[in-house]
Design a protein around this motif. Structure first.
Motif: not given
Length: 661
Positions: A385-387, A453-460, A466-467
């Motif tokens: 997970f990434i939060y 602004y909108f933000y998102k994150a993708i953990a690797k 990308d996971r």
């Protein structure tokens, strides 16, 4: 005297048509009688020789004229061919003789056993050239079982090879030639005991497939040979070295399963041959070889490289089709190739996958399948997970993003993305893993007062794949508007903050008066309520510039045990400055002091100057509470200059005249 000469009519020979040999060697001659318009016929005389060149001897006479056959007893037709012709005697006492009929040769059947599983038959023509009235084909008859004759073949040839299809059998043969008159020329009968030494016609494997359990199934068509009673199954251990591994009884038993699982680890080669009732095998067909499928899996690229040995046995392979199954589900078609390798990209990670390859022959009427390969698609280590803990405005140009990432399965970092509209995102940073679960990123050069602004994150994972992706979080944009009917009422509104896993408990509202931030909220809204009206009349004495920001407060129930806040931008409003300037005053009257009246001006930036008509400075002050007494100046018009700064930070200059009365 009338003399009449009677001419004696000649009588021709009979039309000899057939010679039929009986089982004891007697030969029956059959003919068609000649015409005898003068009734001169006396008798038929039959001549015989064992040789074509003679000499011929008489073996008997026959009458009357309508007689059409003669049996030559003891002719020896069962020993060799015999030759015959017939003449006609006519006139008084039969003293006149016709020419001879056609000379016919009895059909003699020669039978030879070469001891190779065949019976070789030969025989002669009745006449050379064949009689015009004979049928064009000989009938070859065979007796089996005793007393039952069947027509094997109709042919114009003078020889025939009969293939023996029964292990040991007694066969008799006879030749028959018909004539259009209805009679038959029949040969002698000859026979013997024959042995089947020729196996059935070869058959050809049409498919060779490996079953899911590793066993191999062989498919082939039924033999076309009547004497096929089963099939020998051979495994080819080395080239041209075939080892019989089994046999199947039954002509229509055309599927064989090799129960060994050897085909899962190596290619296996098989040959099939039919056998007859004597156990004679047919010619071996071409060997067929299974495909051996191998694989290698790249856990970083999530792809499988498949390779296999070519299918051997058909004239050619038109294509190979690849099939794929996940967690024991139905196999799905992946693609096709005419090569012996295939790359499967986008393989489902952390699953049990299976592959096999199916080959198609040149006409695509037969298929053969390879062995299965099964394995688990292990993934490299990567966060589950990434939060995004919070997206909070730091100042007019900066937003701080705080994140929480699975620290038990660390990858190599994560990508952070930003969007202006919530749908089209651009990568703004890659943040390396620091070995912990908490991260911060400060996003500069943002105009936080004009938009959110909108933000998102993708953990690797550790391969850089990308996971897992966070939810999308939007920063808070606060707006403040004046209330038209009340200058001290300010309407605040903002977009709801939706990024908290614990939901929104409410919003704290803070004032900033003349750049001084209140340490405690001036107000609070419950839950998702995102608007508020603030009354700032009590702030008028403190200054004219008022700023606000709101802070979203997370509710209880965050699954990560986190409680966060997220701040909006600063939104500024003003209590508008105003200056009233008297047009006259009377030092000796009621209004003894001339002083402008100010409201909501910046007292630290205030300045007043008074000049006479000749430009002499008479009075100056920086205190808006101090006025001019006139100082004994004469009644006249005077000039004033006022400089001040309003709540917005704008510098204002006022000038004009007033009268001293």
């Amino acid at each position: 005297m009338l003399i009449i000469n009677l001419v004696r009519s000649q009588v021709g020979p009979p039309d000899l048509r057939c010679l039929a040999t009986s089982t004891n060697g007697d030969i029956t001659l059959t003919w068609i009688p000649p015409a005898d318009p003068g009734s001169q016929f006396f008798s038929y005389e039959i001549f015989h020789s064992a040789l074509q060149a003679g000499p011929f001897t008489s073996v008997g006479t026959v009458s009357p004229i309508n007689a059409s056959s003669f049996i030559h007893v003891g002719a020896g037709g069962n020993i060799q061919s015999q030759y015959y012709f017939v003449v006609t005697h006519y006139g008084a006492g039969g003293t006149s003789t016709s020419p001879g009929s056609d000379t016919l040769r009895s059909i003699f059947l020669n039978l030879f056993d070469p001891h190779n599983g065949t019976a070789n038959i030969s025989y002669n023509q009745l006449h050379q050239p064949p009689l015009a009235t004979s049928v064009s084909n000989f009938s070859i008859l065979r007796e089996y079982p005793v007393g039952t004759w069947s027509n094997l073949l109709s042919t114009s040839n003078l020889s025939f090879i009969d293939t023996i299809a029964i292990c040991t059998v007694a066969y008799n043969y006879q030749i028959v030639l018909g004539d259009n008159s209805g009679c038959l020329s029949v040969s002698n009968i000859d026979g013997g005991i024959f042995h089947d030494k020729i196996g059935p016609s070869p058959i050809y494997i049409d498919s060779l497939s490996v079953l899911p359990n590793g066993e191999t199934v062989i498919g082939y068509p039924a033999s076309t040979s009547n004497d096929c009673t089963g099939y020998y199954i051979y495994q080819q251990i080395t080239t041209n070295l075939n080892t019989q591994i089994d046999s199947l009884n039954g002509k229509n038993n055309t599927i064989y399963t090799f129960t060994s699982s050897a085909a899962t680890n190596s290619s296996v080669v098989f040959v099939v041959a039919p056998f007859d009732s004597c156990g004679n095998p047919g010619i071996l067909d071409n060997p067929h070889q299974t495909m051996l499928l191998n694989h290698s899996y790249d856990k970083c690229k999530y792809q499988t490289q498949l390779s296999w040995s070519a299918y051997v046995g058909w004239t050619s392979v038109s294509e190979y089709r690849i099939y794929y199954s996940v967690n024991g589900g139905n196999y799905q078609y992946l693609g096709s190739t005419n090569q012996t390798a295939y790359t499967h990209t986008g393989v489902d990670p952390s699953k049990t996958v299976s592959y096999y390859v199916r080959a198609f022959n040149e006409t695509k009427t037969f298929t053969s399948s390879s062995n299965r390969v099964n394995f688990f698609t292990f993934q490299t280590v990567g966060p589950d997970f990434i939060y995004i803990r919070s997206v909070s405005v730091k100042d007019d140009n900066t937003i701080k993003v705080r994140l929480y990432v699975d620290s038990l399965k660390l990858g190599n970092g994560f990508d952070l993305y930003r969007s202006d509209d919530g749908s089209s995102f651009n990568k703004i940073a890659f943040i390396n893993s620091n070995g912990t679960g908490n991260y911060e990123y400060t996003d500069p050069s943002r105009n936080t007062r004009s938009q959110s602004y909108f933000y998102k994150a993708i953990a690797k994972d550790s391969c850089g794949n990308d996971r897992t992706t966070s939810s999308i979080v939007q920063s808070i944009l606060l707006k403040v508007n004046n209330q038209k009917d009340n200058m001290f009422h300010k309407n605040l509104s903002w977009n709801n903050y939706t990024g908290f896993a614990g939901g929104i408990a409410g919003y704290n509202i803070y004032r900033v008066v003349n750049d001084v931030v209140s340490q405690t909220p001036s107000a609070y809204t419950n839950g998702p309520l995102n608007q508020y009206t603030d009354d700032i009349e009590d702030l008028a004495p403190e200054g004219s510039k008022i700023e606000y920001f709101v802070s979203a407060v997370e509710g209880l129930g965050n699954p990560y045990g986190i409680t966060e806040t997220a701040n909006s931008n600063l939104a500024t409003t003003y209590i508008e400055a105003d200056v009233f300037v008297p047009s006259a005053f009377a030092p000796n009257g009621v209004n003894k002091i001339w002083k402008p009246v100010t409201q909501f001006v910046d007292k630290s930036e205030y300045n007043l100057k008074i000049y006479n008509r000749w430009g002499n400075l008479l009075f100056e002050t920086s205190d808006d509470s101090v006025g001019w007494t006139g100082n004994g100046a004469p009644n006249d018009e005077y000039v004033y200059f006022i400089n001040y700064k309003n709540g917005r930070g704008e510098y204002i200059q006022m000038k004009g005249t007033f009268t001293l009365l």
